[in-house]
Motif scaffolding. Sequence first.
Motif, PDB file in Angstrom:
ATOM      1  N   HIS A  51     -36.143 -41.891 -14.086  1.00 37.29           N
ATOM      2  CA  HIS A  51     -35.222 -41.862 -12.945  1.00 37.29           C
ATOM      3  C   HIS A  51     -35.849 -42.581 -11.765  1.00 37.29           C
ATOM      4  CE1 HIS A  51     -32.946 -38.837 -15.147  1.00 37.29           C
ATOM      5  NE2 HIS A  51     -34.107 -38.255 -15.398  1.00 37.29           N
ATOM      6  N   ARG A  63     -29.480 -41.274  -7.369  1.00 38.07           N
ATOM      7  CA  ARG A  63     -30.488 -41.148  -8.419  1.00 38.07           C
ATOM      8  C   ARG A  63     -30.039 -41.950  -9.635  1.00 38.07           C
ATOM      9  NH1 ARG A  63     -32.786 -35.774 -11.480  1.00 38.07           N
ATOM     10  NH2 ARG A  63     -34.425 -36.893 -12.558  1.00 38.07           N
ATOM     11  N   THR A  65     -30.464 -43.190 -13.409  1.00 42.70           N
ATOM     12  CA  THR A  65     -31.063 -42.790 -14.678  1.00 42.70           C
ATOM     13  C   THR A  65     -31.155 -44.036 -15.544  1.00 42.70           C
ATOM     14  OG1 THR A  65     -30.097 -40.586 -14.502  1.00 42.70           O
ATOM     15  CG2 THR A  65     -30.841 -41.289 -16.687  1.00 42.70           C
ATOM     16  N   TYR A  82     -25.598 -44.283 -12.618  1.00 41.69           N
ATOM     17  CA  TYR A  82     -25.739 -43.484 -11.411  1.00 41.69           C
ATOM     18  C   TYR A  82     -24.354 -43.110 -10.903  1.00 41.69           C
ATOM     19  CZ  TYR A  82     -24.888 -48.081  -9.330  1.00 41.69           C
ATOM     20  OH  TYR A  82     -24.359 -49.305  -9.023  1.00 41.69           O
TER      21      TYR A  82
END
Length: 181
Positions: A51, A63, A65, A82
């Motif tokens: 992440h 965030r 991923t 995201y």
Amino acid sequence: MKRQFVGWMTMLVGLVLTQKASGQRFDWRSRIDEVVHLADSLSLLSQQTFHINKFTKNDRSVRETWHYTLHNGRVIIFEVHYFVDSTEYIEVYYLDRDHVVCMEQYAILNPHLDDDRILWGEVGFFQGDARRQYVTMGNPDHETGTMSEWNALNRFKGRYRELLANRPLLEKDRKGPIFGP
């Protein structure tokens, strides 16, 4: 579930494009099909995840991923997704010897009670640094733009640099990714 959808969407687009070519398969397209098939198969067996926390232009925290899969020590596929509010953004890059051969981008409305709905999506096929074909659905937002050849390659190069910068950090304490049987 979304990963399967994206993979099925790539296969569907490939089938449509192949049929439009009057049943003839071109060498560049056959190679892309092979890479996509291999990458999707390997992703089911081994995938690394990490992440990255970022901020949007409006200083909102996002965030991201990241998932990636290796084949013979090289990245063969990586995906970034995201959320911004109730919209999920997905980017998928299929690679052949460190060059993008297929690139997908989607914006999916992700409500809690209804089925997910694709707001827009694009799939591009590349040979070397040239976009050979692309398919769009819906209307892209102004933030992401469309997959012009220049924009797409620059986006890929930036994302790939991010992946390469973060990969050693992820694999530092391991001796490489763990592959399934």
